[in-house]
Design an enzyme around this catalytic site. Sequence first.
Site, PDB file in Angstrom:
ATOM      1  N   HIS A 180     -15.312  -4.015   8.058  1.00 40.40           N
ATOM      2  CA  HIS A 180     -14.851  -5.125   7.213  1.00 40.40           C
ATOM      3  C   HIS A 180     -13.324  -5.243   7.262  1.00 40.40           C
ATOM      4  CE1 HIS A 180     -15.186  -1.294   5.302  1.00 40.40           C
ATOM      5  NE2 HIS A 180     -14.578  -1.651   4.194  1.00 40.40           N
ATOM      6  N   LYS A 219     -15.831   2.767  14.221  1.00 41.29           N
ATOM      7  CA  LYS A 219     -15.856   2.169  12.875  1.00 41.29           C
ATOM      8  C   LYS A 219     -14.644   1.253  12.680  1.00 41.29           C
ATOM      9  CE  LYS A 219     -15.364   2.828   8.001  1.00 41.29           C
ATOM     10  NZ  LYS A 219     -14.845   3.630   6.908  1.00 41.29           N
ATOM     11  N   ASP A 271      -7.867  -5.531  -0.646  1.00 41.11           N
ATOM     12  CA  ASP A 271      -8.760  -4.884  -1.609  1.00 41.11           C
ATOM     13  C   ASP A 271     -10.152  -4.893  -0.999  1.00 41.11           C
ATOM     14  OD1 ASP A 271      -9.136  -3.560  -4.056  1.00 41.11           O
ATOM     15  OD2 ASP A 271     -10.002  -5.339  -4.953  1.00 41.11           O
ATOM     16  N   THR A 276       0.843  -1.187   0.000  1.00 46.04           N
ATOM     17  CA  THR A 276       0.000   0.000   0.000  1.00 46.04           C
ATOM     18  C   THR A 276       0.879   1.237   0.000  1.00 46.04           C
ATOM     19  OG1 THR A 276      -1.793   1.156   1.163  1.00 46.04           O
ATOM     20  CG2 THR A 276      -0.130   0.133   2.533  1.00 46.04           C
ATOM     21  N   ASN A 306      -0.631   3.878   1.479  1.00 54.65           N
ATOM     22  CA  ASN A 306      -1.384   4.607   2.491  1.00 54.65           C
ATOM     23  C   ASN A 306      -0.638   4.555   3.836  1.00 54.65           C
ATOM     24  OD1 ASN A 306      -3.256   5.112   4.620  1.00 54.65           O
ATOM     25  ND2 ASN A 306      -4.950   4.769   3.194  1.00 54.65           N
TER      26      ASN A 306
HETATM   27  P1  IMP Z   1      -9.660   0.058  -1.013  1.00 58.88           P
HETATM   28  O1  IMP Z   1      -9.475  -1.245  -1.733  1.00 58.88           O
HETATM   29  O2  IMP Z   1      -9.522  -0.043   0.469  1.00 58.88           O
HETATM   30  O3  IMP Z   1      -8.784   1.153  -1.615  1.00 58.88           O
HETATM   31  O4  IMP Z   1     -11.181   0.513  -1.273  1.00 58.88           O
HETATM   32  C1  IMP Z   1     -11.699   0.699  -2.598  1.00 58.88           C
HETATM   33  C2  IMP Z   1     -12.948   1.576  -2.577  1.00 58.88           C
HETATM   34  O5  IMP Z   1     -14.005   0.924  -1.850  1.00 58.88           O
HETATM   35  C3  IMP Z   1     -12.763   2.919  -1.878  1.00 58.88           C
HETATM   36  O6  IMP Z   1     -12.266   3.882  -2.766  1.00 58.88           O
HETATM   37  C4  IMP Z   1     -14.194   3.228  -1.432  1.00 58.88           C
HETATM   38  O7  IMP Z   1     -14.940   3.773  -2.490  1.00 58.88           O
HETATM   39  C5  IMP Z   1     -14.761   1.863  -1.095  1.00 58.88           C
HETATM   40  N1  IMP Z   1     -14.564   1.560   0.336  1.00 58.88           N
HETATM   41  C6  IMP Z   1     -13.727   0.625   0.878  1.00 58.88           C
HETATM   42  N2  IMP Z   1     -13.787   0.634   2.215  1.00 58.88           N
HETATM   43  C7  IMP Z   1     -14.679   1.598   2.540  1.00 58.88           C
HETATM   44  C8  IMP Z   1     -15.161   2.089   3.802  1.00 58.88           C
HETATM   45  O8  IMP Z   1     -14.767   1.661   4.909  1.00 58.88           O
HETATM   46  N3  IMP Z   1     -16.068   3.083   3.724  1.00 58.88           N
HETATM   47  C9  IMP Z   1     -16.511   3.602   2.560  1.00 58.88           C
HETATM   48  N4  IMP Z   1     -16.093   3.193   1.375  1.00 58.88           N
HETATM   49  C10 IMP Z   1     -15.175   2.197   1.348  1.00 58.88           C
END
Ligand code: IMP
Length: 190
Positions: A176, A171, A69, A8, A10
Amino acid sequence: MKKLVFATNNQHKTDEIRLALEGKYDVLNLEDIGCFVDIPETADTFEGNASLKSAYVVEHFNLDCFADDSGLEVEALDNEPGVYSARYSGSRDSLENIQLVLKKLEGKQNRRARFKTVISLMKNGERHIFEGIIEGTIRERLSGLKGFGYDPIFQPDGYDITFAEMDMAKKNQISHRAIALKKMLGFLKG
Ligand code: IMP
């Protein structure tokens, strides 16, 4: 100490894991190992994309690695936006993505949805998958200013507020991502 890469960029996510694995693993992110490539996420499942990212690091850097992901699955939309959550409307703008979900749900009775995270861990050449799911419903309108992404329209089961109205600490306990992470930490510490 054993090195473990988190695929990542982040810093916030990296700090969280670094703290959880303190004294056990030296956690490095992509920047720390000099990986400045935007690793392609071309799979059509969360597991596929997480696996692509973790495999890339093993192949190019020969280090144990994990990747995650996540996304939102809405039942009445055939589990869309799913892996396309970040750019569902064609833009990365959360408000535009939320508006598209609300528009597609207009007139539909079933507003069930879930957030899902899949973590792929590559350790000693073996792949381990950890999944975290939180079930809930999609509100008719946005509510709350905290969080990110689809938080203002997602109400987790057992609560009468959206993720965007919830304290971040709360949260982060029930999400998840937290569920998947706890499973992986249990495995690594076990
Ligand atoms: P990532 O794989 O964690 O980068 O998540 C991909 C996309 O899923 C993000 O850009 C959000 O649009 C959505 N998403 C993932 N987790 C969350 C959450 O906890 N809250 C809201 N949207 C989420």
